[in-house]
Design a protein around this motif. Structure first.
Motif, PDB file in Angstrom:
ATOM      1  N   GLY A   1       0.811  -1.204   0.000  1.00  0.00           N
ATOM      2  CA  GLY A   1       0.000   0.000   0.000  1.00  0.00           C
ATOM      3  C   GLY A   1       0.845   1.254   0.000  1.00  0.00           C
ATOM      4  O   GLY A   1       2.047   1.230  -0.296  1.00  0.00           O
TER       5      GLY A   1
ATOM      6  N   SER B   1      -2.422  -1.934  -3.425  1.00  0.00           N
ATOM      7  CA  SER B   1      -3.683  -1.217  -3.296  1.00  0.00           C
ATOM      8  C   SER B   1      -3.725  -0.187  -4.415  1.00  0.00           C
ATOM      9  O   SER B   1      -2.732   0.034  -5.121  1.00  0.00           O
TER      10      SER B   1
ATOM     11  N   CYS C   1      -0.196  -1.385   4.098  1.00  0.00           N
ATOM     12  CA  CYS C   1      -1.486  -1.450   3.412  1.00  0.00           C
ATOM     13  C   CYS C   1      -2.575  -1.742   4.435  1.00  0.00           C
ATOM     14  O   CYS C   1      -2.437  -2.658   5.256  1.00  0.00           O
TER      15      CYS C   1
END
Length: 563
Positions: free
Chosen positions: A216, A240, A280
């Motif tokens: 992420g 992500s 993330c």
């Protein structure tokens, strides 16, 4: 200069406002966006004198999101300059987005004097700022001005927070001076994982047969270390949405995990026996409300923020540590006991499936185009081929948003800017402009719906004035498409609109405009791109694409599931 101090007597020489702007410049502020009024005029001029580029925007909301996008795509601290009261309230949606995204930027805002109880501009700025999750700080006096600014800047950078620095106008006008450039060590701390946690994660990875890494925002600077660890333990890699492009050259990269996943990507993630989230959140967007997690899948999360561990879903193991440092330490632990890395999920069959169908561009399209409307997938695939690959793609919110997110390729993690933590429409054009200043050698490309684009269209003049070679793809269905599809059987009078000639409006702002109803209508886009390649093309291009209805996109259902 002459100013009026707190006592009402004129003061001569530098003021607090001058010092605040200069200190921000000394500390390394990268770019300032704003709307200048009486309260922030001197603050802004001081930043400019310190060498910080300034872009005047048409609305404070645009300024806030431009600074947010600039910060995300440049790695430098963006600044927003605002008038007190109404200047701050106008910027609050953009500040809320930045705060929710943990964007390390400074919002420099004037404030009413403490004694001005009846000022028309007076609001509780501290409470307003805190209500959207930003940090409220202020310059308290001439004596503390340097320390106050330095503290705010350090908080923004080291804690990854959006900091609103309030400067009351009577304090700003007070006499103040400081000698020499201000220097401060402002570097984010790198949390080194403890040895026991490293050993535990290494053991979990050894036991996994089909591991998947999902990186992420917190792992955007850890790409090489994660890629090396993934190769050593046989893991597939995904991101992500906000980290899209991080593993672009890895043959075992799955692309975006979540609502934007292709069927093949979703299948492979669901088939994992271990998912490790690196910086993330593993939230409902990234995990499709848990549907991408198999019934027996183990979940591990690595983050340098302890509050992030397990915040969105139960996890077997939460590991506190910087993603890059953790990946390197775990890799060393694996190599200290293993003579050869496991194949894991990195089989020849998996590589073949990823190569053939993990990208949406490779998924066959049943063309829904009509005589006067173009299929948005056909449109986006064609534009992906026409537009130069060195680009930075920004996305607004709406039913359309998956098309540019899935069908426009990006060169790396600095090629995709996704300001969607607040799920507000109307931020896309601002995002594209901020990203353009952060990545001036790339073509800025915007994907927006007609609703969001018209909401933000005042900033098209900003793009024209700045000479940005911006390409705005407007997916125009003459509606707020998300609501039309979600409330399928309802009266749509409130969310449908007469057809608008957005290309003509763009021309009125000084941009080039083209209406597209078929692939053949893209010829002017090709001509514009040729001009961009040979002459830099300093004129924005707005593509008013009249699109067919998709009946409600799959990512729309994901968005409304959490409402």
């Amino acid at each position: 200069m002459t100013a009026t101090g707190a006592s009402g007597e004129p003061t001569y020489g530098p003021t607090v406002a001058d010092v605040v702007g200069r200190v921000l410049a000394d500390l390394g502020a990268g770019h300032v966006f704003g709307v200048v009024g009486s309260g922030n005029f001197v603050l802004t001029e001081a930043l400019r004198r310190g060498g910080v580029p300034y872009t005047a925007t048409r609305h404070e909301g645009g300024a806030a999101t431009m600074a947010d996008a600039y910060t995300r795509m440049s790695g430098r601290v963006g600044v927003v300059s605002l008038h007190q009261g109404c200047g701050l309230t106008n910027a609050m949606t953009g500040i809320g987005e930045a705060a929710k995204s943990r964007t390390p930027m400074i919002v420099l805002t004037a404030d009413s004097p403490a004694a001005a109880l009846r000022s028309n501009f007076r609001i509780d700025q501290d409470a307003l700022v805190r209500s959207v999750g930003a940090v409220s700080d202020r310059v308290y006096s001439a004596a503390t001005a340097v320390a106050d600014v330095t503290r705010a800047f350090r908080t923004a950078v080291t804690q990854r927070r959006t900091v609103v620095l309030n400067v009351a106008i009577d304090i700003a006008a007070a006499a103040c001076s400081v000698a020499g450039p201000v220097e401060a060590a402002v570097v984010p701390a790198r949390v080194r994982p403890d040895g026991a946690s490293v050993a535990r994660l290494a053991e979990i990875l050894r036991a996994a047969r089909r591991p998947v890494f999902v990186a992420g925002r917190g792992a955007r600077d850890a790409g090489p270390a994660l890629a090396e660890l993934a190769k050593a333990c046989g893991a597939l890699v995904a991101t992500s949405a906000v980290a899209n492009g991080l593993f672009i050259d890895d043959e075992f990269a799955l692309g975006i995990s979540g609502g934007f996943s292709s069927p093949a990507t979703a299948e492979l993630i669901t088939g994992a026996d271990l998912i490790v989230g690196w910086g993330c959140a593993l939230n409902n967007w990234t995990m499709r409300h848990g549907r991408l997690i198999g019934p027996d899948t183990r979940i591990v999360q690595v983050d340098d923020d302890i509050e992030a561990l397990g915040a969105h879903r139960p996890i077997e193991f939460g590991m506190l540590g910087d993603c890059a440092a953790t990946a390197r330490d775990v890799l060393a632990e694996l190599r200290s006991s293993d003579s050869a890395g496991a194949i894991g999920y990195r089989t020849a069959n998996t590589a073949d499936l990823i190569a053939k169908s993990s990208r949406w561009q490779d998924v066959p399209v049943v063309d829904s185009s009509t005589a006067d409307r173009i299929d948005p997938r056909v449109l986006t695939i064609a534009l992906d081929e026409i537009l130069p690959p060195e680009r930075v793609v920004s996305i607004d919110s709406g039913n359309f948003m998956g098309y540019p997110a899935t069908h426009l390729s990006v060169p790396d993690e600095l090629g995709f800017c996704f300001t969607q933590a607040f799920q507000s429409i109307g931020l896309g054009l601002h995002t594209a402009i901020g990203a353009a200043f952060a990545q001036p050698h790339r073509l800025p490309v915007l994907g927006a719906g007609d609703g969001g684009f018209l909401m933000a269209i005042a900033e098209l003049e900003t793009a024209v004035r700045a000479g940005l070679p911006l390409v705005a793809i407007v997916y125009n269905d003459s509606a707020y498409g998300a609501e039309v599809h979600h409330f399928g059987d309802a009266d749509h009078t409130t969310v449908r609109f007469p057809e608008t000639d957005i290309a003509a409006i763009a021309g009125g702002f000084g941009a080039a405009g083209v209406t597209v109803r078929s692939v053949e209508d893209l010829a002017p886009v090709r001509a514009w791109v040729e001009g961009y390649r040979h002459a830099g093309q300093p004129r924005p291009l707005v593509i008013d694409a009249k699109i067919t209805s998709d009946g409600g996109a799959w990512w729309l259902a994901e968005a409304f599931a959490g409402h």
